[in-house]
Scaffold this motif. Structure first.
Motif, PDB file in Angstrom:
ATOM      1  N   VAL A  94      20.714  60.986  42.286  1.00 21.55           N
ATOM      2  CA  VAL A  94      19.173  60.576  41.423  1.00 21.55           C
ATOM      3  C   VAL A  94      18.078  61.300  41.377  1.00 21.55           C
ATOM      4  O   VAL A  94      17.628  62.620  40.131  1.00 21.55           O
ATOM      5  N   ARG A  95      17.702  61.206  42.150  1.00 19.00           N
ATOM      6  CA  ARG A  95      16.305  61.564  42.983  1.00 19.00           C
ATOM      7  C   ARG A  95      15.745  63.007  42.773  1.00 19.00           C
ATOM      8  O   ARG A  95      15.012  63.782  41.895  1.00 19.00           O
ATOM      9  N   MET A  96      17.516  63.805  43.482  1.00 17.97           N
ATOM     10  CA  MET A  96      17.352  65.111  42.898  1.00 17.97           C
ATOM     11  C   MET A  96      17.348  65.683  41.569  1.00 17.97           C
ATOM     12  O   MET A  96      16.123  66.723  41.288  1.00 17.97           O
ATOM     13  N   LEU A  97      18.201  65.529  41.523  1.00 22.45           N
ATOM     14  CA  LEU A  97      18.869  65.274  39.929  1.00 22.45           C
ATOM     15  C   LEU A  97      16.704  65.132  38.702  1.00 22.45           C
ATOM     16  O   LEU A  97      17.010  66.336  37.768  1.00 22.45           O
ATOM     17  N   LEU A  98      16.228  64.375  38.938  1.00 21.07           N
ATOM     18  CA  LEU A  98      15.264  64.224  38.220  1.00 21.07           C
ATOM     19  C   LEU A  98      14.047  65.139  38.709  1.00 21.07           C
ATOM     20  O   LEU A  98      13.645  65.364  37.934  1.00 21.07           O
ATOM     21  N   ALA A  99      14.416  65.469  39.645  1.00 23.36           N
ATOM     22  CA  ALA A  99      13.396  66.527  40.173  1.00 23.36           C
ATOM     23  C   ALA A  99      13.911  67.712  39.417  1.00 23.36           C
ATOM     24  O   ALA A  99      11.758  68.477  39.561  1.00 23.36           O
ATOM     25  N   ALA A 100      14.052  67.727  39.321  1.00 27.27           N
ATOM     26  CA  ALA A 100      14.949  69.179  38.629  1.00 27.27           C
ATOM     27  C   ALA A 100      14.804  69.348  36.800  1.00 27.27           C
ATOM     28  O   ALA A 100      15.312  69.857  36.687  1.00 27.27           O
ATOM     29  N   GLY A 101      14.334  68.293  36.721  1.00 25.67           N
ATOM     30  CA  GLY A 101      14.752  67.718  35.346  1.00 25.67           C
ATOM     31  C   GLY A 101      15.332  67.164  34.332  1.00 25.67           C
ATOM     32  O   GLY A 101      15.876  67.675  33.791  1.00 25.67           O
ATOM     33  N   ALA A 102      16.277  66.272  34.688  1.00 26.52           N
ATOM     34  CA  ALA A 102      17.331  66.181  34.689  1.00 26.52           C
ATOM     35  C   ALA A 102      17.229  65.380  33.491  1.00 26.52           C
ATOM     36  O   ALA A 102      16.380  64.160  33.290  1.00 26.52           O
ATOM     37  N   ASP A 103      17.515  65.232  31.943  1.00 28.76           N
ATOM     38  CA  ASP A 103      17.855  64.745  30.686  1.00 28.76           C
ATOM     39  C   ASP A 103      18.271  63.221  30.791  1.00 28.76           C
ATOM     40  O   ASP A 103      19.199  63.122  30.681  1.00 28.76           O
ATOM     41  N   LEU A 104      17.284  62.336  30.304  1.00 26.43           N
ATOM     42  CA  LEU A 104      17.946  61.219  30.341  1.00 26.43           C
ATOM     43  C   LEU A 104      18.133  60.104  29.493  1.00 26.43           C
ATOM     44  O   LEU A 104      18.871  59.122  30.029  1.00 26.43           O
ATOM     45  N   ASP A 105      18.266  60.987  28.671  1.00 25.24           N
ATOM     46  CA  ASP A 105      18.729  60.680  27.093  1.00 25.24           C
ATOM     47  C   ASP A 105      20.074  61.509  26.693  1.00 25.24           C
ATOM     48  O   ASP A 105      20.607  61.001  25.929  1.00 25.24           O
ATOM     49  N   ALA A 106      20.593  62.471  27.624  1.00 24.00           N
ATOM     50  CA  ALA A 106      21.507  62.833  26.785  1.00 24.00           C
ATOM     51  C   ALA A 106      23.157  62.322  27.256  1.00 24.00           C
ATOM     52  O   ALA A 106      22.741  61.520  28.919  1.00 24.00           O
ATOM     53  N   GLY A 107      23.814  62.581  26.980  1.00 24.92           N
ATOM     54  CA  GLY A 107      25.243  62.105  27.204  1.00 24.92           C
ATOM     55  C   GLY A 107      25.692  60.253  26.640  1.00 24.92           C
ATOM     56  O   GLY A 107      24.617  59.413  26.225  1.00 24.92           O
ATOM     57  N   THR A 108      26.810  60.112  26.953  1.00 27.46           N
ATOM     58  CA  THR A 108      27.166  58.577  26.560  1.00 27.46           C
ATOM     59  C   THR A 108      27.948  57.836  27.884  1.00 27.46           C
ATOM     60  O   THR A 108      28.992  58.776  28.203  1.00 27.46           O
ATOM     61  N   PRO A 109      27.645  57.355  28.582  1.00 24.24           N
ATOM     62  CA  PRO A 109      25.846  56.562  28.151  1.00 24.24           C
ATOM     63  C   PRO A 109      24.954  57.615  28.611  1.00 24.24           C
ATOM     64  O   PRO A 109      25.179  58.716  29.697  1.00 24.24           O
ATOM     65  N   PRO A 110      23.785  57.123  27.915  1.00 21.42           N
ATOM     66  CA  PRO A 110      22.671  57.882  28.575  1.00 21.42           C
ATOM     67  C   PRO A 110      22.518  57.941  30.112  1.00 21.42           C
ATOM     68  O   PRO A 110      22.209  56.071  30.306  1.00 21.42           O
ATOM     69  N   ALA A 111      21.271  58.742  31.000  1.00 19.43           N
ATOM     70  CA  ALA A 111      21.060  58.329  32.323  1.00 19.43           C
ATOM     71  C   ALA A 111      20.185  56.538  31.979  1.00 19.43           C
ATOM     72  O   ALA A 111      20.165  55.673  33.011  1.00 19.43           O
ATOM     73  N   ARG A 112      19.421  56.311  31.329  1.00 18.59           N
ATOM     74  CA  ARG A 112      18.803  55.697  31.348  1.00 18.59           C
ATOM     75  C   ARG A 112      19.973  54.027  30.911  1.00 18.59           C
ATOM     76  O   ARG A 112      18.929  53.257  31.545  1.00 18.59           O
TER      77      ARG A 112
END
Length: 129
Positions: A94-112
């Motif tokens: 999760v930390r790696m993907l966040l650092a790479a700019g992953a969109d927290l609001d994309a997808g179903t369910p979104p990451a948030r």
């Protein structure tokens, strides 16, 4: 890489997805270093990054990100790599993907929402460890 037909690409994609799922990082990255498109998707829409993230293979995730894999490609069920990593409890991924700019609001369910559902909201904070 020589011009490949659709059947060849499908076979190579399936092999790459299996390598990602199994954490065979060296072999996996060779496929992409020799020309397989980084964001190629299997019949279910999964990318190598999605499978490596979901199965907790940090070295593979890191290598794919370093090569330019799109961290936001969603599969056929509209799931994102980061939401899958949250679901599986793969905090490092999760930390790696966040650092790479992953969109927290994309997808179903979104990451948030996934983070909230699984008690991982702290991972999404800007100062998360």
């Amino acid at each position: 890489m020589p011009k490949l037909n659709r059947e060849d690409v499908e076979k190579l994609t399936a092999m790459a997805i299996d390598l990602a799922r199994n954490g065979q990082t060296t072999e996996l990255l060779e496929y992409f270093d020799h020309g397989l498109p980084l964001n190629v998707q299997d019949a279910g829409g999964n990318t190598a990054l999605m499978m490596a993230a979901y199965h907790g293979h940090g070295d593979a995730v890191r290598g794919l990100i370093e090569r330019g894999a799109d961290v936001d490609v969603r599969n056929g069920r509209d799931q994102s790599p980061i939401a899958g990593a949250i679901f599986k409890g793969e905090d490092e991924i999760v930390r790696m993907l966040l650092a790479a700019g992953a969109d927290l609001d994309a997808g179903t369910p979104p990451a948030r929402l996934a983070a909230e559902m699984f008690g991982k909201k702290h991972l999404l904070a800007p100062d998360a460890d």
